[in-house]
Scaffold this active site. Sequence first.
Site, short mmCIF file in Angstrom:
data_model
loop_
_atom_site.label_atom_id
_atom_site.label_comp_id
_atom_site.label_asym_id
_atom_site.label_seq_id
_atom_site.Cartn_x
_atom_site.Cartn_y
_atom_site.Cartn_z
N GLY A 37 46.86 39.46 39.89
CA GLY A 37 46.95 39.88 41.28
C GLY A 37 46.31 41.24 41.43
O GLY A 37 46.68 42.19 40.73
N LYS A 230 30.95 51.02 44.45
CA LYS A 230 30.73 50.60 43.07
C LYS A 230 29.32 50.01 42.99
O LYS A 230 29.00 49.06 43.71
CB LYS A 230 31.79 49.56 42.67
CG LYS A 230 33.20 50.14 42.57
CD LYS A 230 34.28 49.09 42.67
CE LYS A 230 34.57 48.70 44.10
NZ LYS A 230 35.78 47.88 44.28
N GLY A 232 27.76 48.79 40.20
CA GLY A 232 27.54 47.97 39.01
C GLY A 232 27.19 48.79 37.79
O GLY A 232 27.83 49.79 37.46
N ASP A 264 39.77 46.88 40.10
CA ASP A 264 41.14 47.37 40.22
C ASP A 264 41.33 48.62 39.36
O ASP A 264 41.99 49.57 39.77
CB ASP A 264 42.14 46.28 39.81
CG ASP A 264 41.99 45.02 40.64
OD1 ASP A 264 41.63 45.12 41.83
OD2 ASP A 264 42.23 43.92 40.09
#
Length: 312
Positions: A37, A230, A232, A264
């Site tokens: 999650g 972000k 990569g 996350d």
Amino acid sequence: MHKTLDVITIGEAMAMFVATQTGELSAVEHFFKRVAGAELNVATGLARLGLNVGWVSRVGDDSFGHFVLDTLKKEGIDAAGVTLDARFATGFQLKSKVENGTDPIVEYFRKGSAASHLSVNDYHAHYFTSARHLHLSGVAAALSASSYELLDHAAAAMKAQGKTISFDPNLRPVLWKNEAEMVEKLNHLAFQADWVLPGVKEGIILTGQKTPEGIADFYLKKGVKAVVLKTGADGAWFKTADGEQGAVSAVKVDNVVDTVGAGDGFAVGIISALLEGKTLQQAVSRGNKIGSLAIQVQGDSEGLPTRAQLGS
């Protein structure tokens, strides 16, 4: 009186069965069990760094639901906002094993889950306002109309209280009716946040802009204080409402084991550092570092470090 929380987040947790061998899921005979999650990954990472974290959700009164609750206790995450709902089941997923750095295949069994029945009834003002920061993700927003209403209500209430809010779009197109609804709903949440953390591809979809600066400006013009993209393999790029901007190089990883959970982990680094009063540049560096640790082990949260493992 309930203890003061540093961060509160809302989301769904599922039991996750991870294949112990590579190949098609249909052919795999053995799996190991974990929890999954996006928002729970963030809560786990923050708790391991010593922050007081509350996670709000619903789980079924079944073995998977109790497994989730046991995991919260093990990780030191406050579960006062979790409802054990006997009417509905806890979702689960199957995840393939990969060894070449590609994204694993994940099959979800979550429709009608207990967490999809989250609603504004799960907003308890005294609990939420005991926290100084709210973290939201586009995953929980996509679970159901009532779950989205809870996130929207929590964001508005926390913002009115002067709390800080972070938002990770975490796009899950398959959970939305169509892309237009996804873009409208997620941007509405993003506009209420202080810190927005999209991937570049997500930013292009949500804003229609093609460059990091264009994506950032889209949100900054709506009152967001900082946008961190972000990028990569390049790392991350940020811009603030004050005009500060910069790129932070990625941490080189020789062996990518499992890409799930990297975003996350990145959010854990950003949120924890900013709540500690560090600069955005320092926060992005920490985000890159934790994200790099997350992708070097199999599992969604196994690579998230403790404070001692992080080092700084």
